[in-house]
Scaffold this motif. Structure first.
Motif, mmCIF file in Angstrom:
data_model
loop_
_atom_site.group_PDB
_atom_site.id
_atom_site.type_symbol
_atom_site.label_atom_id
_atom_site.label_comp_id
_atom_site.label_asym_id
_atom_site.label_seq_id
_atom_site.Cartn_x
_atom_site.Cartn_y
_atom_site.Cartn_z
ATOM 1 N N ASP A 275 0.804 -1.224 0.000
ATOM 2 C CA ASP A 275 0.000 0.000 0.000
ATOM 3 C C ASP A 275 0.838 1.275 0.000
ATOM 4 O OD1 ASP A 275 0.946 -0.237 2.569
ATOM 5 O OD2 ASP A 275 -1.011 -0.415 3.516
ATOM 6 N N ARG A 276 2.140 1.111 -0.164
ATOM 7 C CA ARG A 276 3.079 2.223 -0.348
ATOM 8 C C ARG A 276 2.999 3.271 0.771
ATOM 9 N NH1 ARG A 276 1.534 2.873 -6.626
ATOM 10 N NH2 ARG A 276 -0.447 2.189 -5.738
ATOM 11 N N ASP A 277 2.882 2.758 1.996
ATOM 12 C CA ASP A 277 2.868 3.657 3.152
ATOM 13 C C ASP A 277 4.186 3.644 3.906
ATOM 14 O OD1 ASP A 277 2.814 1.162 4.350
ATOM 15 O OD2 ASP A 277 1.005 1.535 5.537
ATOM 16 N N GLY A 278 5.204 2.986 3.339
ATOM 17 C CA GLY A 278 6.513 2.941 3.972
ATOM 18 C C GLY A 278 6.665 1.858 5.006
ATOM 19 N N VAL A 279 5.639 1.033 5.216
ATOM 20 C CA VAL A 279 5.669 -0.047 6.203
ATOM 21 C C VAL A 279 5.416 -1.363 5.481
ATOM 22 C CG1 VAL A 279 4.616 -0.987 8.296
ATOM 23 C CG2 VAL A 279 4.847 1.494 8.018
ATOM 24 N N GLY A 280 6.208 -2.376 5.799
ATOM 25 C CA GLY A 280 6.060 -3.675 5.154
ATOM 26 C C GLY A 280 4.732 -4.331 5.474
ATOM 27 N N ASP A 281 4.176 -5.057 4.516
ATOM 28 C CA ASP A 281 2.899 -5.730 4.679
ATOM 29 C C ASP A 281 3.107 -7.239 4.812
ATOM 30 O OD1 ASP A 281 1.513 -3.239 4.508
ATOM 31 O OD2 ASP A 281 1.898 -3.257 2.354
ATOM 32 N N ILE A 282 2.022 -8.001 4.890
ATOM 33 C CA ILE A 282 2.094 -9.379 5.375
ATOM 34 C C ILE A 282 1.248 -10.296 4.508
ATOM 35 C CG2 ILE A 282 1.595 -10.867 7.364
ATOM 36 C CD1 ILE A 282 1.786 -8.084 8.995
ATOM 37 N N TYR A 283 1.807 -11.451 4.175
ATOM 38 C CA TYR A 283 1.078 -12.506 3.447
ATOM 39 C C TYR A 283 0.652 -13.597 4.431
ATOM 40 C CZ TYR A 283 0.068 -16.370 0.263
ATOM 41 O OH TYR A 283 -0.547 -17.396 -0.401
ATOM 42 N N ILE A 284 -0.623 -14.009 4.335
ATOM 43 C CA ILE A 284 -1.129 -15.149 5.092
ATOM 44 C C ILE A 284 -1.886 -16.061 4.121
ATOM 45 C CG2 ILE A 284 -2.551 -15.959 7.014
ATOM 46 C CD1 ILE A 284 -0.309 -14.209 7.998
ATOM 47 N N GLY A 285 -1.614 -17.351 4.175
ATOM 48 C CA GLY A 285 -2.321 -18.308 3.353
ATOM 49 C C GLY A 285 -3.226 -19.208 4.175
ATOM 50 N N ASP A 286 -4.307 -19.675 3.540
ATOM 51 C CA ASP A 286 -5.184 -20.692 4.128
ATOM 52 C C ASP A 286 -5.525 -21.670 3.005
ATOM 53 O OD1 ASP A 286 -7.139 -22.309 5.184
ATOM 54 O OD2 ASP A 286 -8.312 -20.692 6.072
ATOM 55 N N PHE A 287 -4.706 -22.698 2.854
ATOM 56 C CA PHE A 287 -4.817 -23.588 1.695
ATOM 57 C C PHE A 287 -6.025 -24.515 1.755
ATOM 58 C CE2 PHE A 287 -1.729 -25.341 4.732
ATOM 59 C CZ PHE A 287 -2.317 -26.559 5.046
ATOM 60 N N ALA A 288 -6.700 -24.595 2.902
ATOM 61 C CA ALA A 288 -7.844 -25.498 3.033
ATOM 62 C C ALA A 288 -9.170 -24.755 3.167
ATOM 63 C CB ALA A 288 -7.646 -26.419 4.236
ATOM 64 N N ALA A 289 -9.176 -23.434 3.007
ATOM 65 C CA ALA A 289 -10.389 -22.648 3.222
ATOM 66 C C ALA A 289 -11.498 -23.066 2.273
ATOM 67 C CB ALA A 289 -10.084 -21.163 3.047
ATOM 68 N N GLY A 290 -12.731 -22.966 2.753
ATOM 69 C CA GLY A 290 -13.886 -23.234 1.913
ATOM 70 C C GLY A 290 -14.922 -24.068 2.634
#
Length: 483
Positions: A275-290
């Motif tokens: 989001d270009r706010d100067g702070v690192g962002d985060i990836y989270i996965g949920d491979f079994a969602a649904g």
């Protein structure tokens, strides 16, 4: 191994079938998939390609190296191999102690020993930190966890000039049965700096760990930790914690609590600044969602490091395809924003459970590229990482693993190093290198249908989500790479 420590392993074994492979090297539906290099395990059933990690340029040749484990090697002793990014040669190869599934988790460690070269770490029933310079063991941290489900560098959280380390142990039962624990460990001497235990029975805190940089502006890098059994329906949470003492900064939640299944299991990591706010962002996965007919379809998220809000939600495109095994990667389409690479290991478009990988724009969420495997039951997309520019053509490349036939015990696992391509500008429907009113009018005419031209996010329909993609991509097509 304790089943609580191997939820993804159990899932993978259930998905694998005992069919003899027809093609040793695999094929792809898309004609533009160029395999630069194929890495392979040495034993049938060794689970080579269980995961993978980019550990940076350790030998100074300008190309990042890759770690790939084979956790079932030699009867689950496990094996971790460090491959040169430039030519695929083996730089280090370590077999674990008997029964430790060494390499179950691994990652970059940062410069632990202060020699100016980044180091790396591998875990499971044994936890070793290796020198990036000469590959000797800097620390043996095996006594700190019965079995580590996540290991990663944390950055220098105590200000002593040495990169520190994270260890997650989801089955730890110090506060409650299987509540889990995460520990920050000194890179200088291997001592424990702080610990945080799961809040309740079955929270599985430590199901994934990652570094996110300084998100709370205290000049100390912070961390993200998966807690894949937490939440009102046990579908998972992820916690952003202070690098100073493990205090809670943000709690990250799935978009649909009832559909969450493995949110924060294995895949929780820093992702770059979306989001270009100067702070690192985060990836989270949920491979079994649904739920119902979309059980195990999967989902992936990008969260703001500054606020914890959801920036992107990516959902599996094919029912039951186990989508969500991925991470944020460097900017591959030249728009100045990191992008997102996600594997879907039971995608069956190319062949039953052959697998696929998707590349999404981090700016708009547009689907930029697909990689669809055709080798049945190979689970291509088991892990997917950016590798930097391996073939020196000016375009970032990728490494994608395919461990499925190894799970079945009928072949070696594989890891494909795949060339980056010149990418399209999906929202430029008018073809004038500008995303604006003309493109909106064209999209409006396609709205409500299934025309691929208007399906900008690749979910099979033209709807409001595609309008969001177009608005986010408004302006000139990204100039960073030739189109």
């Amino acid at each position: 191994m304790n089943p609580l420590r191997s939820t993804r392993l159990t899932c993978a074994l259930l998905m694998a079938t005992f069919a003899v492979p027809q093609l040793a090297s695999g094929q792809f539906v898309e004609p533009d998939v160029d395999v630069i290099r194929l890495l392979s395990g040495e034993q049938d059933g060794d689970y080579f390609g269980w995961i993978a990690a980019n550990v940076g340029d350790l030998d100074g040749d300008g190309v990042d190296e890759a770690l790939v484990p084979a956790i079932a090697f030699d009867g689950f002793a496990g094996r971790v191999t460090l491959f040169s990014g430039s030519d695929g040669s083996v730089l280090n190869d370590v077999v674990g102690a008997p029964g430790t599934a060494f390499g179950y988790t691994l990652g970059p460690a940062g410069d632990v020993d202060g020699d100016g070269i980044d180091d790396y770490i591998a875990g499971g029933g044994q936890i070793l930190v290796f020198s990036g310079a000469d590959h000797h063991v800097i620390h043996d941290l095996s006594a700190l966890a019965a079995f580590s489900d996540g290991v990663h560098g944390a950055g220098d959280v105590n200000g002593d000039g040495h990169a520190d380390l994270l260890i997650g142990e989801q089955a730890a039962s110090f506060s409650a049965p299987n509540a889990g624990r995460v520990s920050a460990v000194s890179g200088a001497d291997g001592s424990v700096l702080w610990t945080r235990d799961g809040a309740a029975e079955g929270d599985l805190l430590g199901s994934a760990v990652g570094a996110v940089g300084d998100v709370n502006h205290d000049r100390v890098p912070d961390v993200v930790v998966g807690s894949s059994g937490a939440g009102p329906f046990d579908g998972g949470r992820a916690l952003v914690l202070s690098g100073v003492d493990g205090a809670l900064i943000h709690t990250l939640q799935p978009a649909d609590e009832q559909a969450a299944r493995q949110f924060g299991a294995f895949f929780a990591s820093g992702a770059g600044d979306f989001d270009r706010d100067g702070v690192g962002d985060i990836y989270i996965g949920d491979f079994a969602a649904g739920m119902s007919e979309r059980e195990n379809t999967g989902a992936a998220y990008i969260f703001s490091g500054r606020t914890g809000r959801r920036i992107h939600v990516f959902r599996g495109l094919e029912p039951g395809e186990t989508f969500g095994l991925g991470r944020g990667i460097e900017d591959v389409n030249g728009d100045g924003v990191p992008d997102v690479l996600v594997g879907a290991i039971t995608n069956s478009i190319g062949a039953p459970a052959a697998g696929a990988t998707y590349l999404f724009s981090g700016r708009s969420g547009a689907l930029l590229r697909t990689f669809t495997a055709t080798l049945a039951n190979d689970n291509f997309g088991g892990d997917v990482i950016g590798t930097g520019d391996v073939d020196a053509d000016g375009l970032p490349d990728f490494l994608m693993t395919a461990p499925g036939l190894s799970f079945a015990g009928v072949d070696h696992g594989r890891a494909y190093v795949i060339a980056g391509n010149v990418l399209p500008c999906p929202a430029d429907l008018s073809g004038d290198d500008w995303v604006g009113l003309r493109d909106f009018l064209r999209l409006r005419r396609l709205f409500g249908g299934t025309d691929e031209r208007g399906d900008l996010n690749g979910d099979g329909r033209v709807d409001i989500r595609d309008v969001v993609v177009l608005v986010r991509d408004a302006g000139a097509c990204a100039p960073g790479f030739p189109r």
